[in-house]
Enzyme design. Structure first.
Site, mmCIF file in Angstrom:
data_model
loop_
_atom_site.group_PDB
_atom_site.id
_atom_site.type_symbol
_atom_site.label_atom_id
_atom_site.label_comp_id
_atom_site.label_asym_id
_atom_site.label_seq_id
_atom_site.Cartn_x
_atom_site.Cartn_y
_atom_site.Cartn_z
ATOM 1 C CD GLU A 44 -2.449 1.277 2.583
ATOM 2 O OE1 GLU A 44 -2.911 0.437 3.173
ATOM 3 O OE2 GLU A 44 -2.618 2.563 3.000
ATOM 4 N NE ARG A 48 0.171 8.458 5.569
ATOM 5 C CZ ARG A 48 0.472 7.683 6.694
ATOM 6 N NH1 ARG A 48 1.259 7.869 7.439
ATOM 7 N NH2 ARG A 48 -0.519 6.860 6.881
ATOM 8 C CB THR A 72 -2.536 8.686 3.062
ATOM 9 O OG1 THR A 72 -1.905 7.438 3.712
ATOM 10 C CG2 THR A 72 -2.779 9.935 3.880
ATOM 11 C CE LYS A 132 -5.638 2.674 8.083
ATOM 12 N NZ LYS A 132 -4.447 3.427 6.885
#
Ligand code: 3PG
Length: 216
Positions: A44, A48, A72, A132
Site C-alpha cells: 500500500e 503522503r 492515505t 480500515k
C-alpha cells in the site's frame, strides 16, 4: 475484467498489508523486489509523498504478482491519480463519502477508515463492507474491535495503526479481520538507507508469523 471480490480474496489470503511512504519513484522497484523475495505480495503506497502515483505505476508495470494499493487517499483528485496510476485498491484513514462514491463510480475497491459505530454505518450506507480500523491500537485495539464486530457481522476489517509482531495474533483471533496493515516491516529508515535486505528479512518474518498464527 477487474473483479473487486477476487482482489479482496487475494488480500485476505496475503493477510498483511505493508503501508509504505516512498521518498522517490526510484525506490519502488527495489521495494517490490524485496517484498516479493520475502513472500509478501502486497504494497500500500501512501499519498503522503509526491512519489506515490509514479511508484504505483512502476510497481504495476514491473510486478504482475504484487497487489498494489494506494493509501492515505484524501480527495477525489488523489483517488483519480491513484487509479490512473494502476492502483488495485484505495485506502483512506477516514470515511469521506465523496471519495468513496467516486471510487465506486470508477469500479474500484476502497477501504475507508472507521473508528466508531457511526462511522461504520456511514461506510455501510456508501456500500463499503471492508473497512480500515484506524488507528487500531490508539483507539482501543482488539477490545474495541471485538465489541464493534458484534452488531456489524457482515463487515470485514483491516486493523492498522500500531500493529506489530507482538500484537498481530490478537487481531487474527477476530474472524472478521480480513488482513492487518502496518509499517513495521517497511521502516522508513530502511528505505532511506537502501536497506532493502532488511525489508526482505522483515517481510519474510511477517509472513512466517502469519502462517504460524493461521495454522494454530
Ligand atoms: C499509517 O497510516 O501510518 C498506517 O496505519 C501504519 O501505521 P503504523 O506505522 O502504526 O503501522
Amino acid at each position: 475484467m477487474y473483479c473487486v471480490g477476487e482482489m479482496i480474496e487475494r488480500l485476505r489470503k496475503i493477510g498483511i498489508v505493508p503501508v509504505i511512504s516512498l521518498p522517490s519513484v526510484e525506490s519502488a522497484i527495489p521495494l517490490g523486489e524485496s517484498l516479493l523475495a520475502g513472500g509478501l505480495a502486497c504494497a500500500e503506497i501512501t499519498f503522503r509523498t509526491a512519489a506515490a502515483a509514479g511508484a504505483i505505476t512502476a510497481l504495476r508495470i514491473r510486478f504482475s504478482d504484487l497487489l498494489v494499493g494506494a493509501g492515505t487517499v484524501l480527495s477525489t483528485r488523489q483517488a483519480a491519480e491513484a487509479l490512473d496510476a494502476g492502483a488495485q485498491f484505495l485506502v483512506a484513514p477516514g470515511t469521506n463519502p465523496t471519495v468513496v462514491d467516486f471510487a465506486h463510480e470508477r469500479g474500484a475497491a476502497i477501504f475507508p477508515g472507521v473508528a466508531t459505530p457511526t462511522e461504520i454505518e456511514l461506510a455501510l450506507a456508501h456500500e463499503c463492507e471492508v473497512l480500515k480500523f484506524f488507528p487500531a491500537e490508539a483507539i482501543g485495539g482488539v477490545k474495541l474491535l471485538k465489541a464493534m464486530t458484534a452488531p456489524y457481522r457482515q463487515v470485514q476489517f483491516i486493523p492498522t495503526g500500531g500493529i506489530e509482531p507482538g500484537n498481530l495474533a490478537s487481531y487474527f483471533q477476530i474472524p472478521q479481520v480480513a488482513a492487518c496493515g502496518g509499517s513495521w516491516m517497511v521502516k522508513p529508515e530502511w528505505i532511506a538507507a537502501n536497506r532493502f535486505d532488511e525489508i526482505e528479512r522483515s517481510a519474510r518474518e511477517a509472513v512466517a508469523l502469519l502462517d504460524s498464527i493461521r495454522n494454530r
